[in-house]
Design a protein around this motif. Structure first.
Motif, mmCIF file in Angstrom:
data_model
loop_
_atom_site.group_PDB
_atom_site.id
_atom_site.type_symbol
_atom_site.label_atom_id
_atom_site.label_comp_id
_atom_site.label_asym_id
_atom_site.label_seq_id
_atom_site.Cartn_x
_atom_site.Cartn_y
_atom_site.Cartn_z
ATOM 1 N N LYS A 1 0.837 -1.209 0.000
ATOM 2 C CA LYS A 1 0.000 0.000 0.000
ATOM 3 C C LYS A 1 0.867 1.253 0.000
ATOM 4 O O LYS A 1 0.648 2.184 -0.770
ATOM 5 C CB LYS A 1 -0.908 -0.034 1.242
ATOM 6 N N LEU A 2 1.866 1.265 0.869
ATOM 7 C CA LEU A 2 2.751 2.429 0.942
ATOM 8 C C LEU A 2 3.570 2.555 -0.338
ATOM 9 O O LEU A 2 3.842 3.659 -0.815
ATOM 10 C CB LEU A 2 3.687 2.323 2.153
ATOM 11 N N GLY A 3 3.931 1.419 -0.902
ATOM 12 C CA GLY A 3 4.674 1.415 -2.154
ATOM 13 C C GLY A 3 3.852 2.016 -3.285
ATOM 14 O O GLY A 3 4.368 2.789 -4.098
ATOM 15 N N GLU A 4 2.588 1.675 -3.306
ATOM 16 C CA GLU A 4 1.701 2.247 -4.329
ATOM 17 C C GLU A 4 1.543 3.745 -4.130
ATOM 18 O O GLU A 4 1.506 4.505 -5.094
ATOM 19 C CB GLU A 4 0.346 1.549 -4.304
ATOM 20 N N LEU A 5 1.495 4.182 -2.873
ATOM 21 C CA LEU A 5 1.418 5.621 -2.571
ATOM 22 C C LEU A 5 2.640 6.342 -3.116
ATOM 23 O O LEU A 5 2.544 7.422 -3.695
ATOM 24 C CB LEU A 5 1.355 5.841 -1.056
#
Lengths: 170, 271
Positions: free
Chosen positions: A158-162
């Protein structure tokens, strides 16, 4: 005469109060609730000091207690009273006067992590901030190791996608 | 290899372990070979690795924000409570409930309290054996937690009605409280009364801050003087101090800073 366990808990608590408060803040997104959690943890830890095994880590034992109080007592009660949860952005405020650059970045990290679902953010906190292994985090948070890994994988994705989205926008 | 990684099903958890540097051999080497050969895997790794942040540094700053003095105060309270709980209990386990009954019987000038018992939220309730250690501030907080804006609705606001009563009730704790000492611009004074704490008189001055009940409570206290301290009990803010042989506290669901200012003004007026 006070037992060795009592003395260990009593003498070890003062220097752990800030980390306990920080953990309470991660869970509740509310500084006042975090204070209440720390106080309740102190009471419970002293009540149950005989269960503490000397030569094990006091900080993890206390984290386990705080976690249990939040999950089993305070969190459910707050939802029943309709108090809900604070918007993370309104809770985390910094005095940025001294280290402006560091604080901007830190604020962003904190906002992103605190916006994750509670299960993920408490796991990210335990493993990547408090430095517990997957197995140690599983014990403190009272879930299987597989669950710890699954939460971390989801959070990181999720943070990577952000990150990718932010880069795209720049 | 027969017992190697199933390359048709590489879980996110395995990639996580790899990125975190905790994937053991021989899986690690096998995975690296697979990654080298697969764009899809490399993409997944890239996304997950992009989920790295300077977590520890960011959360380090939070430690500095911790209200250390208050937390230590909380620990002190917990230690005192435990100590007293281990001493023989002088008033018996029914003490707390007897106190609650006394308090509920007290009435306002011109108004009556609601007569049904309200349940105080479970997690801050203290077991009867610990009540002697709770102290007067917790007892006040337990009582104050029952208040709503309606509790004071029947009490008149005209100051003249309160002044005579004020002098009479404050004498009961040994203080001469004149009206000028307790009047404030944004607080509506709703009356003074004497409550009973552990056999000793407790003076309560009730106010409304808008619709929120705020109380100033005073007891005789021989302990040495102490500056204004903040605490929280039962989800209420409290500012308390000691001086001239008395203990004081202000309590209410109002911001801590505002309560602190009020406390400082009162402390000056009563010094």
């Amino acid at each position: 005469m006070a037992s060795a366990e009592f003395k260990a808990v009593r003498d070890g608590l003062p220097e752990l109060l800030q980390r306990l408060w920080r953990y309470g803040l991660v869970l509740s997104n509310d500084g006042n609730v975090a204070e209440d959690l720390v106080q309740a943890t102190c009471v419970r830890a002293l009540e149950r000091c005989e269960q503490f095994q000397l030569d094990t880590r006091l900080d993890r034992w206390l984290f386990t207690i705080l976690n249990s109080i939040w999950k089993n007592e305070l969190r459910a009660q707050r939802v029943r009273q309709g108090q809900g949860f604070e918007d993370p952005e309104t809770v985390l405020v910094f005095d940025g006067s001294q280290h402006v650059e560091t604080n901007i970045l830190a604020t962003q990290v904190l906002t992103e992590v605190q916006a994750l679902p509670e299960a993920q953010r408490e796991t990210v906190f335990m493993v990547y901030v408090e430095g517990l292994t997957y197995k140690q985090a599983a014990e403190v948070l009272d879930v299987p190791v597989g669950t710890i890994m699954s939460r971390l994988a989801t959070a990181r994705t999720k943070l990577g996608e952000l990150s990718r989205e932010q880069k795209r926008r720049m | 290899m027969a017992n190697g990684i199933d390359k048709s099903n590489i879980s996110d958890e395995m990639l996580l372990a790899y990125i975190d540097g905790v994937l053991a051999e021989p899986e690690r080497t096998q995975l690296e070979q697979l990654i080298a050969a697969s764009v899809v895997l490399r993409h997944r790794i890239e996304v997950m690795a992009g989920g790295s942040r300077a977590f520890a540094e960011a959360y380090e700053l939070l430690l500095e924000q911790a209200p250390v003095a208050k937390l230590r105060g909380g620990l002190e309270n917990a230690l005192e409570a435990r100590e007293a709980a281990l001493r023989p209990e002088p008033s018996g386990p029914g003490w707390r409930y007897a106190l609650a009954a006394c308090l509920l019987v007290a009435t306002f000038a011109g108004g009556l309290l609601t007569s049904h018992i309200v349940d105080i939220p479970g997690w801050s309730t203290v077991k009867p054996t610990q009540t002697a250690a709770k102290g007067w501030r917790q007892a006040v907080a337990d009582y104050h937690a029952l208040y709503t804006s309606e509790t004071f609705a029947g009490a008149p606001d005209e100051p003249l009605k309160h002044i005579a009563n004020l002098r009479r009730v404050s004498a009961r704790v040994g203080l001469n409280v004149t009206f000028d000492k307790i009047v404030f611009k944004n607080l509506q004074f709703k009356g003074a009364r004497i409550l009973n704490f552990n056999g000793k008189p407790l003076l309560q001055l009730a106010y409304l801050r808008g619709s929120r009940p705020v109380a100033l409570c005073i007891v005789k206290d021989a302990k040495p003087a102490q500056n204004v301290q903040n605490e929280r009990r039962n989800n209420l803010n409290i500012a308390h101090w000691r001086g001239n042989g008395f203990g004081f506290m202000v309590i209410g669901d109002v911001p801590e800073t505002e309560l602190g200012t009020l406390a400082k003004q009162l402390r000056l007026r009563f010094s």
